[in-house]
Design a protein around this motif. Structure first.
Motif, PDB file in Angstrom:
ATOM      1  N   ASN A  30       0.817  -1.217   0.000  1.00  0.00           N
ATOM      2  CA  ASN A  30       0.000   0.000   0.000  1.00  0.00           C
ATOM      3  C   ASN A  30       0.851   1.268   0.000  1.00  0.00           C
ATOM      4  OD1 ASN A  30       0.871   0.079   2.617  1.00  0.00           O
ATOM      5  ND2 ASN A  30      -1.126  -0.197   3.553  1.00  0.00           N
ATOM      6  N   GLU A  31       2.165   1.135  -0.004  1.00  0.00           N
ATOM      7  CA  GLU A  31       3.046   2.293  -0.116  1.00  0.00           C
ATOM      8  C   GLU A  31       3.509   2.518  -1.551  1.00  0.00           C
ATOM      9  OE1 GLU A  31       6.217   1.682   2.658  1.00  0.00           O
ATOM     10  OE2 GLU A  31       4.915   1.916   4.407  1.00  0.00           O
ATOM     11  N   TYR A  32       3.048   1.658  -2.470  1.00  0.00           N
ATOM     12  CA  TYR A  32       3.499   1.732  -3.856  1.00  0.00           C
ATOM     13  C   TYR A  32       2.315   1.738  -4.815  1.00  0.00           C
ATOM     14  CZ  TYR A  32       8.281   0.722  -2.453  1.00  0.00           C
ATOM     15  OH  TYR A  32       9.529   0.788  -1.900  1.00  0.00           O
ATOM     16  N   ALA A  33       2.494   2.446  -5.906  1.00  0.00           N
ATOM     17  CA  ALA A  33       1.592   2.301  -7.040  1.00  0.00           C
ATOM     18  C   ALA A  33       2.048   1.084  -7.831  1.00  0.00           C
ATOM     19  CB  ALA A  33       1.631   3.541  -7.927  1.00  0.00           C
ATOM     20  N   ILE A  34       1.094   0.350  -8.356  1.00  0.00           N
ATOM     21  CA  ILE A  34       1.395  -0.819  -9.166  1.00  0.00           C
ATOM     22  C   ILE A  34       0.826  -0.602 -10.558  1.00  0.00           C
ATOM     23  CG2 ILE A  34       1.106  -3.302  -9.477  1.00  0.00           C
ATOM     24  CD1 ILE A  34       2.841  -2.593  -7.074  1.00  0.00           C
ATOM     25  N   GLY A  35       1.650  -0.867 -11.541  1.00  0.00           N
ATOM     26  CA  GLY A  35       1.212  -0.726 -12.927  1.00  0.00           C
ATOM     27  C   GLY A  35       1.300  -2.040 -13.666  1.00  0.00           C
ATOM     28  N   TRP A  36       0.462  -2.164 -14.669  1.00  0.00           N
ATOM     29  CA  TRP A  36       0.538  -3.306 -15.590  1.00  0.00           C
ATOM     30  C   TRP A  36       0.927  -2.779 -16.964  1.00  0.00           C
ATOM     31  CZ3 TRP A  36       0.416  -8.404 -14.582  1.00  0.00           C
ATOM     32  CH2 TRP A  36      -0.126  -8.823 -13.365  1.00  0.00           C
ATOM     33  N   PHE A  37       1.858  -3.460 -17.575  1.00  0.00           N
ATOM     34  CA  PHE A  37       2.370  -3.097 -18.893  1.00  0.00           C
ATOM     35  C   PHE A  37       2.392  -4.354 -19.755  1.00  0.00           C
ATOM     36  CE2 PHE A  37       3.967   1.099 -17.706  1.00  0.00           C
ATOM     37  CZ  PHE A  37       4.013   0.980 -16.317  1.00  0.00           C
ATOM     38  N   ARG A  38       2.517  -4.173 -21.042  1.00  0.00           N
ATOM     39  CA  ARG A  38       2.668  -5.324 -21.920  1.00  0.00           C
ATOM     40  C   ARG A  38       3.601  -4.964 -23.064  1.00  0.00           C
ATOM     41  NH1 ARG A  38      -3.443  -5.559 -24.537  1.00  0.00           N
ATOM     42  NH2 ARG A  38      -3.247  -3.725 -25.904  1.00  0.00           N
ATOM     43  N   GLN A  39       4.192  -6.002 -23.629  1.00  0.00           N
ATOM     44  CA  GLN A  39       5.059  -5.808 -24.782  1.00  0.00           C
ATOM     45  C   GLN A  39       4.864  -6.966 -25.744  1.00  0.00           C
ATOM     46  OE1 GLN A  39       9.215  -5.045 -23.932  1.00  0.00           O
ATOM     47  NE2 GLN A  39       9.458  -4.026 -25.894  1.00  0.00           N
ATOM     48  N   ALA A  40       4.466  -6.629 -26.946  1.00  0.00           N
ATOM     49  CA  ALA A  40       4.299  -7.621 -28.010  1.00  0.00           C
ATOM     50  C   ALA A  40       5.574  -7.641 -28.851  1.00  0.00           C
ATOM     51  CB  ALA A  40       3.098  -7.274 -28.867  1.00  0.00           C
ATOM     52  N   PRO A  41       5.833  -8.740 -29.528  1.00  0.00           N
ATOM     53  CA  PRO A  41       7.039  -8.825 -30.365  1.00  0.00           C
ATOM     54  C   PRO A  41       7.105  -7.694 -31.371  1.00  0.00           C
ATOM     55  CG  PRO A  41       6.029 -10.979 -30.140  1.00  0.00           C
ATOM     56  CD  PRO A  41       5.080 -10.002 -29.525  1.00  0.00           C
ATOM     57  N   GLY A  42       8.254  -7.022 -31.407  1.00  0.00           N
ATOM     58  CA  GLY A  42       8.458  -5.948 -32.371  1.00  0.00           C
ATOM     59  C   GLY A  42       7.776  -4.648 -32.021  1.00  0.00           C
ATOM     60  N   LYS A  43       7.150  -4.593 -30.840  1.00  0.00           N
ATOM     61  CA  LYS A  43       6.447  -3.368 -30.442  1.00  0.00           C
ATOM     62  C   LYS A  43       7.037  -2.807 -29.160  1.00  0.00           C
ATOM     63  CE  LYS A  43       2.034  -4.354 -32.651  1.00  0.00           C
ATOM     64  NZ  LYS A  43       0.558  -4.368 -32.476  1.00  0.00           N
ATOM     65  N   GLU A  44       6.764  -1.543 -28.913  1.00  0.00           N
ATOM     66  CA  GLU A  44       7.232  -0.912 -27.694  1.00  0.00           C
ATOM     67  C   GLU A  44       6.364  -1.333 -26.512  1.00  0.00           C
ATOM     68  OE1 GLU A  44       9.123   3.216 -29.539  1.00  0.00           O
ATOM     69  OE2 GLU A  44       7.490   3.295 -28.068  1.00  0.00           O
ATOM     70  N   ARG A  45       6.952  -1.241 -25.326  1.00  0.00           N
ATOM     71  CA  ARG A  45       6.189  -1.536 -24.117  1.00  0.00           C
ATOM     72  C   ARG A  45       5.038  -0.546 -23.983  1.00  0.00           C
ATOM     73  NH1 ARG A  45       9.528  -2.904 -18.821  1.00  0.00           N
ATOM     74  NH2 ARG A  45      10.079  -4.594 -20.243  1.00  0.00           N
ATOM     75  N   GLU A  46       3.890  -1.057 -23.622  1.00  0.00           N
ATOM     76  CA  GLU A  46       2.671  -0.256 -23.525  1.00  0.00           C
ATOM     77  C   GLU A  46       2.142  -0.271 -22.093  1.00  0.00           C
ATOM     78  OE1 GLU A  46      -0.570  -1.942 -25.716  1.00  0.00           O
ATOM     79  OE2 GLU A  46      -1.887  -0.211 -25.431  1.00  0.00           O
ATOM     80  N   GLY A  47       1.866   0.881 -21.556  1.00  0.00           N
ATOM     81  CA  GLY A  47       1.243   0.971 -20.241  1.00  0.00           C
ATOM     82  C   GLY A  47      -0.238   0.726 -20.362  1.00  0.00           C
ATOM     83  N   ALA A  98       6.280  -1.784  -9.822  1.00  0.00           N
ATOM     84  CA  ALA A  98       5.992  -0.990  -8.633  1.00  0.00           C
ATOM     85  C   ALA A  98       6.721   0.343  -8.687  1.00  0.00           C
ATOM     86  CB  ALA A  98       6.398  -1.761  -7.374  1.00  0.00           C
ATOM     87  N   ALA A  99       6.027   1.378  -8.258  1.00  0.00           N
ATOM     88  CA  ALA A  99       6.608   2.721  -8.229  1.00  0.00           C
ATOM     89  C   ALA A  99       6.190   3.432  -6.956  1.00  0.00           C
ATOM     90  CB  ALA A  99       6.139   3.532  -9.444  1.00  0.00           C
ATOM     91  N   GLN A 100       7.019   4.355  -6.511  1.00  0.00           N
ATOM     92  CA  GLN A 100       6.679   5.098  -5.299  1.00  0.00           C
ATOM     93  C   GLN A 100       5.803   6.313  -5.592  1.00  0.00           C
ATOM     94  OE1 GLN A 100      10.826   5.219  -3.574  1.00  0.00           O
ATOM     95  NE2 GLN A 100       9.766   4.327  -1.815  1.00  0.00           N
ATOM     96  N   ILE A 101       5.546   6.568  -6.861  1.00  0.00           N
ATOM     97  CA  ILE A 101       4.592   7.604  -7.233  1.00  0.00           C
ATOM     98  C   ILE A 101       3.563   6.991  -8.172  1.00  0.00           C
ATOM     99  CG2 ILE A 101       6.230   9.501  -6.962  1.00  0.00           C
ATOM    100  CD1 ILE A 101       6.507   9.522 -10.020  1.00  0.00           C
ATOM    101  N   TYR A 102       2.387   7.567  -8.188  1.00  0.00           N
ATOM    102  CA  TYR A 102       1.303   7.094  -9.043  1.00  0.00           C
ATOM    103  C   TYR A 102       1.529   7.682 -10.428  1.00  0.00           C
ATOM    104  CZ  TYR A 102      -3.563   6.587 -10.658  1.00  0.00           C
ATOM    105  OH  TYR A 102      -4.704   6.284 -11.356  1.00  0.00           O
ATOM    106  N   SER A 103       1.793   6.823 -11.413  1.00  0.00           N
ATOM    107  CA  SER A 103       2.135   7.298 -12.742  1.00  0.00           C
ATOM    108  C   SER A 103       1.780   6.243 -13.774  1.00  0.00           C
ATOM    109  CB  SER A 103       3.638   7.592 -12.820  1.00  0.00           C
ATOM    110  OG  SER A 103       4.018   7.898 -14.155  1.00  0.00           O
ATOM    111  N   ASP A 104       1.431   6.692 -14.979  1.00  0.00           N
ATOM    112  CA  ASP A 104       1.184   5.757 -16.075  1.00  0.00           C
ATOM    113  C   ASP A 104       2.414   5.618 -16.969  1.00  0.00           C
ATOM    114  OD1 ASP A 104      -0.614   7.882 -18.471  1.00  0.00           O
ATOM    115  OD2 ASP A 104       1.134   8.246 -17.207  1.00  0.00           O
ATOM    116  N   SER A 105       3.527   6.223 -16.554  1.00  0.00           N
ATOM    117  CA  SER A 105       4.748   6.158 -17.348  1.00  0.00           C
ATOM    118  C   SER A 105       5.672   5.062 -16.841  1.00  0.00           C
ATOM    119  CB  SER A 105       5.483   7.497 -17.286  1.00  0.00           C
ATOM    120  OG  SER A 105       6.759   7.387 -17.900  1.00  0.00           O
TER     121      SER A 105
END
Length: 122
Positions: A30-47, A98-105
């Protein structure tokens, strides 16, 4: 030592559902923001989505809004990503972070899991 472990990936048919889990250790979830990302072959990582540590605020990328739901269970140190109405273009390796700030980056996230493969195919 911080560790994030994803699970729940697999092969699913178009229109199907999967629920990914991200279990965290070595940190107080609860002290961290958690994000989910994905990466498809040949593509950039996507938030895709993130959830804040304290208030539970959520963000969704346009590509998954209305289909994916992020949630957290701090008692289990786990964050979930429920994925519905899956499409072939959702095929990718999915990561939690996991990040200590809430961000979509992705650049805000210092801790990453190893990823879990999701394949959407008939």
């Amino acid at each position: 030592q911080v560790q994030l472990v994803e699970s729940g990936g697999g092969l699913v048919k178009p229109g199907g559902s999967l629920r990914l889990s991200c279990v965290a250790s070595g940190l107080t979830l609860n002290e961290y923001a958690i994000g989910w990302f994905r990466q498809a072959p040949g593509k950039e990582r996507e938030g895709l989505s993130c959830i804040s540590g304290t208030e539970g605020s959520t963000y969704y990328a346009g590509s998954v809004k209305g289909r994916f739901i992020i949630s957290r269970d701090n008692a289990k140190n786990t964050v979930y990503l429920e994925m519905n109405s899956l499409k072939p273009e959702d095929t990718a390796v999915y990561y939690c972070a996991a990040a200590q700030i809430y961000s979509d980056s992705a650049s805000a996230y210092g801790y990453w899991g190893q990823g879990t493969q999701v394949t959407v195919s008939s």
